[in-house]
Design a protein around this motif. Sequence first.
Motif, PDB file in Angstrom:
ATOM      1  N   MET A 154     -58.119 -13.473   1.461  1.00 36.47           N
ATOM      2  CA  MET A 154     -58.740 -12.955   2.255  1.00 36.47           C
ATOM      3  C   MET A 154     -58.848 -12.572   3.405  1.00 36.47           C
ATOM      4  SD  MET A 154     -57.076 -10.563  -0.389  1.00 36.47           S
ATOM      5  CE  MET A 154     -58.234  -8.721   0.253  1.00 36.47           C
ATOM      6  N   ILE A 155     -59.168 -13.748   3.923  1.00 35.39           N
ATOM      7  CA  ILE A 155     -60.208 -13.278   5.601  1.00 35.39           C
ATOM      8  C   ILE A 155     -58.844 -14.180   6.271  1.00 35.39           C
ATOM      9  CG2 ILE A 155     -60.974 -15.638   7.168  1.00 35.39           C
ATOM     10  CD1 ILE A 155     -63.512 -15.855   5.869  1.00 35.39           C
ATOM     11  N   THR A 156     -58.194 -14.752   6.257  1.00 35.53           N
ATOM     12  CA  THR A 156     -56.868 -14.778   6.507  1.00 35.53           C
ATOM     13  C   THR A 156     -56.103 -13.537   6.783  1.00 35.53           C
ATOM     14  OG1 THR A 156     -55.333 -15.917   5.226  1.00 35.53           O
ATOM     15  CG2 THR A 156     -56.668 -17.737   5.935  1.00 35.53           C
ATOM     16  N   ILE A 157     -55.492 -13.104   5.685  1.00 34.02           N
ATOM     17  CA  ILE A 157     -54.474 -12.328   5.832  1.00 34.02           C
ATOM     18  C   ILE A 157     -55.714 -10.372   6.673  1.00 34.02           C
ATOM     19  CG2 ILE A 157     -54.130  -9.899   4.319  1.00 34.02           C
ATOM     20  CD1 ILE A 157     -54.201 -12.144   2.106  1.00 34.02           C
ATOM     21  N   GLY A 158     -56.400 -10.768   6.874  1.00 38.36           N
ATOM     22  CA  GLY A 158     -57.183  -9.987   7.657  1.00 38.36           C
ATOM     23  C   GLY A 158     -57.510 -10.055   8.984  1.00 38.36           C
ATOM     24  N   ILE A 159     -57.546 -11.331   9.364  1.00 41.11           N
ATOM     25  CA  ILE A 159     -56.893 -12.047  10.597  1.00 41.11           C
ATOM     26  C   ILE A 159     -55.623 -11.593  11.279  1.00 41.11           C
ATOM     27  CG2 ILE A 159     -57.246 -14.112  12.187  1.00 41.11           C
ATOM     28  CD1 ILE A 159     -58.951 -15.452  10.647  1.00 41.11           C
ATOM     29  N   LEU A 160     -53.944 -11.801  10.236  1.00 37.25           N
ATOM     30  CA  LEU A 160     -53.165 -11.504  10.349  1.00 37.25           C
ATOM     31  C   LEU A 160     -53.065 -10.295  10.696  1.00 37.25           C
ATOM     32  CD1 LEU A 160     -50.248 -12.131  10.200  1.00 37.25           C
ATOM     33  CD2 LEU A 160     -50.364 -12.540   8.140  1.00 37.25           C
ATOM     34  N   PHE A 161     -53.904  -9.258   9.816  1.00 32.52           N
ATOM     35  CA  PHE A 161     -53.480  -7.664   9.657  1.00 32.52           C
ATOM     36  C   PHE A 161     -53.949  -7.611  11.226  1.00 32.52           C
ATOM     37  CE2 PHE A 161     -56.124  -3.435   9.966  1.00 32.52           C
ATOM     38  CZ  PHE A 161     -55.299  -2.965   8.898  1.00 32.52           C
ATOM     39  N   VAL A 162     -55.115  -7.797  12.192  1.00 33.20           N
ATOM     40  CA  VAL A 162     -55.782  -7.204  13.432  1.00 33.20           C
ATOM     41  C   VAL A 162     -54.407  -7.931  13.947  1.00 33.20           C
ATOM     42  CG1 VAL A 162     -57.552  -7.326  15.138  1.00 33.20           C
ATOM     43  CG2 VAL A 162     -57.736  -6.751  12.799  1.00 33.20           C
ATOM     44  N   TYR A 163     -53.867  -9.221  13.889  1.00 30.50           N
ATOM     45  CA  TYR A 163     -52.726  -9.331  15.031  1.00 30.50           C
ATOM     46  C   TYR A 163     -51.763  -8.291  14.896  1.00 30.50           C
ATOM     47  CZ  TYR A 163     -55.620 -14.193  15.446  1.00 30.50           C
ATOM     48  OH  TYR A 163     -56.326 -15.174  15.629  1.00 30.50           O
ATOM     49  N   ALA A 164     -52.040  -8.017  13.682  1.00 27.35           N
ATOM     50  CA  ALA A 164     -50.123  -7.626  13.810  1.00 27.35           C
ATOM     51  C   ALA A 164     -50.351  -5.881  14.345  1.00 27.35           C
ATOM     52  CB  ALA A 164     -49.771  -7.337  12.253  1.00 27.35           C
ATOM     53  N   ILE A 165     -51.327  -5.468  14.029  1.00 24.16           N
ATOM     54  CA  ILE A 165     -52.112  -4.073  14.620  1.00 24.16           C
ATOM     55  C   ILE A 165     -52.514  -3.670  15.877  1.00 24.16           C
ATOM     56  CG2 ILE A 165     -52.172  -2.448  12.135  1.00 24.16           C
ATOM     57  CD1 ILE A 165     -55.088  -2.776  13.155  1.00 24.16           C
ATOM     58  N   GLY A 166     -52.595  -5.173  16.077  1.00 26.06           N
ATOM     59  CA  GLY A 166     -53.621  -5.081  18.469  1.00 26.06           C
ATOM     60  C   GLY A 166     -52.214  -5.390  18.874  1.00 26.06           C
ATOM     61  N   ALA A 294     -47.292 -15.257  19.070  1.00 23.01           N
ATOM     62  CA  ALA A 294     -47.173 -16.717  19.218  1.00 23.01           C
ATOM     63  C   ALA A 294     -48.244 -16.974  17.808  1.00 23.01           C
ATOM     64  CB  ALA A 294     -47.954 -17.010  20.085  1.00 23.01           C
ATOM     65  N   THR A 295     -49.660 -15.379  18.162  1.00 22.39           N
ATOM     66  CA  THR A 295     -50.649 -15.381  17.703  1.00 22.39           C
ATOM     67  C   THR A 295     -50.438 -14.641  16.279  1.00 22.39           C
ATOM     68  OG1 THR A 295     -51.429 -13.231  17.593  1.00 22.39           O
ATOM     69  CG2 THR A 295     -52.173 -15.426  18.921  1.00 22.39           C
ATOM     70  N   ILE A 296     -49.526 -14.193  15.906  1.00 21.23           N
ATOM     71  CA  ILE A 296     -49.132 -13.087  14.502  1.00 21.23           C
ATOM     72  C   ILE A 296     -48.073 -13.928  13.808  1.00 21.23           C
ATOM     73  CG2 ILE A 296     -47.085 -11.982  13.500  1.00 21.23           C
ATOM     74  CD1 ILE A 296     -47.415 -10.111  15.589  1.00 21.23           C
ATOM     75  N   ILE A 297     -47.691 -15.259  14.448  1.00 19.22           N
ATOM     76  CA  ILE A 297     -47.045 -16.440  13.812  1.00 19.22           C
ATOM     77  C   ILE A 297     -47.583 -17.701  12.856  1.00 19.22           C
ATOM     78  CG2 ILE A 297     -45.435 -18.661  13.841  1.00 19.22           C
ATOM     79  CD1 ILE A 297     -43.966 -17.214  16.310  1.00 19.22           C
ATOM     80  N   ILE A 298     -48.718 -17.947  13.150  1.00 19.61           N
ATOM     81  CA  ILE A 298     -50.494 -18.735  13.440  1.00 19.61           C
ATOM     82  C   ILE A 298     -50.833 -17.716  12.282  1.00 19.61           C
ATOM     83  CG2 ILE A 298     -51.960 -19.628  14.093  1.00 19.61           C
ATOM     84  CD1 ILE A 298     -51.311 -19.648  16.569  1.00 19.61           C
ATOM     85  N   GLY A 299     -50.875 -16.543  12.153  1.00 19.95           N
ATOM     86  CA  GLY A 299     -52.103 -15.585  11.488  1.00 19.95           C
ATOM     87  C   GLY A 299     -50.710 -15.497   9.633  1.00 19.95           C
ATOM     88  N   ILE A 300     -49.357 -15.661  10.086  1.00 15.31           N
ATOM     89  CA  ILE A 300     -48.792 -16.104   8.585  1.00 15.31           C
ATOM     90  C   ILE A 300     -49.031 -17.415   8.087  1.00 15.31           C
ATOM     91  CG2 ILE A 300     -46.171 -16.192   8.246  1.00 15.31           C
ATOM     92  CD1 ILE A 300     -45.435 -13.780   9.877  1.00 15.31           C
ATOM     93  N   MET A 301     -48.667 -18.270   9.145  1.00 16.02           N
ATOM     94  CA  MET A 301     -49.257 -19.377   8.331  1.00 16.02           C
ATOM     95  C   MET A 301     -49.864 -20.115   7.863  1.00 16.02           C
ATOM     96  SD  MET A 301     -47.410 -22.295  11.292  1.00 16.02           S
ATOM     97  CE  MET A 301     -47.961 -21.988  12.684  1.00 16.02           C
ATOM     98  N   GLN A 302     -50.981 -19.133   8.127  1.00 16.93           N
ATOM     99  CA  GLN A 302     -52.523 -19.686   7.300  1.00 16.93           C
ATOM    100  C   GLN A 302     -52.313 -18.566   6.111  1.00 16.93           C
ATOM    101  OE1 GLN A 302     -54.979 -17.790  10.684  1.00 16.93           O
ATOM    102  NE2 GLN A 302     -56.421 -19.821  10.849  1.00 16.93           N
ATOM    103  N   VAL A 303     -52.372 -17.887   6.502  1.00 17.11           N
ATOM    104  CA  VAL A 303     -51.890 -16.722   5.009  1.00 17.11           C
ATOM    105  C   VAL A 303     -51.210 -17.603   3.970  1.00 17.11           C
ATOM    106  CG1 VAL A 303     -51.024 -14.223   3.442  1.00 17.11           C
ATOM    107  CG2 VAL A 303     -52.280 -14.080   6.231  1.00 17.11           C
ATOM    108  N   VAL A 304     -49.588 -18.119   4.566  1.00 13.60           N
ATOM    109  CA  VAL A 304     -48.932 -18.625   2.900  1.00 13.60           C
ATOM    110  C   VAL A 304     -49.780 -19.865   3.058  1.00 13.60           C
ATOM    111  CG1 VAL A 304     -47.050 -19.866   3.610  1.00 13.60           C
ATOM    112  CG2 VAL A 304     -46.653 -17.806   4.505  1.00 13.60           C
ATOM    113  N   ALA A 305     -50.388 -20.642   3.325  1.00 14.32           N
ATOM    114  CA  ALA A 305     -51.015 -22.052   3.293  1.00 14.32           C
ATOM    115  C   ALA A 305     -51.968 -22.026   2.165  1.00 14.32           C
ATOM    116  CB  ALA A 305     -50.921 -22.759   4.378  1.00 14.32           C
TER     117      ALA A 305
END
Length: 474
Positions: A154-166, A294-305
């Motif tokens: 959920m931390i990684t999903i939260g990070i990805l969420f901010v990257y996406a809306i940002g 780039a940050t969004i792609i990293i966020g997606i990789m973090q969530v999936v892994a």
Amino acid sequence: MVHTSTSNNSRKLPQYVAALAAAGGAFACGTLLGWTSPAQTEIVDRGQGYDFSVDKSQFSWVGSAMTLGAACVCIPIGFLINLIGRKWTMLFLVLPFILGWAMLIWAANVGMLYASRFILGIAGGAFCVTAPMYTGEIAQKEIRGTLGSFFQLMITIGILFVYAIGAGLDIFWVSCICGILPLVFGAIFFFMPESPTYLVAKDRSENAIKSIQWLRGKEYDYEPELAELRETDRETKANKVNVWAALNRPVTRKALAISMGLMFFQQVCGINAVIFYSSRIFEEANTGIGAEWATIIIGIMQVVATLVSTMVVDKLGRRILLLASGTSMALATTAIGVYFYLQGVDKTKVVSLGWLPVASLCIFIVMFSMGYGPVPWLMMGELFATDIKGFAGSLAGTSNWLLAFVVTKTFEDLNQAMGIGGTFWLFAGLTVVGVFFVFFAVPETKGKSLNEIQLELAGNRSNPSAASDNKAEK
């Protein structure tokens, strides 16, 4: 401690619901961690977002003030957890979250930004101690690893969420949305049960029964589990000692060394450096991918892994994930270091090597998110005895956040002194040391009750009663 077998008409779904609800606070923490990426682009690079200017040096303190707040709260929160309970501690943390985001949204100067991030760090750091402990105590041992991994997921999903809306909103609205999330968490988590372990410790047996039945189902025979919790509590109170005496027990010292060691290697493996240079790596590889994507792609990789990790941690075990994670990360940071070293010597040498740092970056992010990301927090909730869990877990959490602060603040200095390549090689060397630490010092906790883990730490690997219990459960 927890917790008998699932063969006793036990339901798992309510345990997943409670663990996910608790991990909602981790989602809020993730937004706090991810906020600095879109914020720096808008506030520092474009000079927008506030009526006052913020330079790079000031913003580095805005980012690191959160880690200081988290470090300061970890030990006090250990006492609050035992005083008012795991559930009410997490609900109480909604208040500093709201206050921090409100100060951040309507900051009138840089000082208010520092203060707001410090307060938000207090809320986030306290969650990092409380949520893993709560999850470890409500879960049966067969699924404890999976549920414990929800926190990092959920931390990684939260990070990805901010990257996406940002990528689509200005920082004011990003901050407003982030400020609403703790309220949503509080509204959901209010309906979850308190930890049965805490309720038994407070002699609230009726409430403990209700909590166990909520978590395991009405058809579940709660008597064996309740008897085990009472026996553990009785032994704890009969052998009650002060905090310092409890910390001086050999089994506690060993657990603390393992937990703090895992926290140390989690921070010095180079995760912050890899993420810091991710946009540059994508840019120089001529991928055509901008910094935001780039940050969004990293966020997606973090969530999936991390999601994959939650599914395999109770099958493969903690040790194998840590060993595979550490070995892969060491190789990846070595390769990134080679790229930047060659680039510093002669840029023409790396023209055809753009794929190397990108591939290494992806491997690093994926393997960190499968091992060193979630497992240290998961094991923090497993290794300590009940009477010292709050305080010892807080010490481990404090060390983690202090190391995060030190690594973040000294990163640029290391680059100046050693070069970018040398800095990545330093991280690679420390990660190799971490692999040996895991191999020789970290026990496997997969499929073991919290009591069995304590026995193994004490050196009793083959406990007859534990063995007979296991046979009876099969």
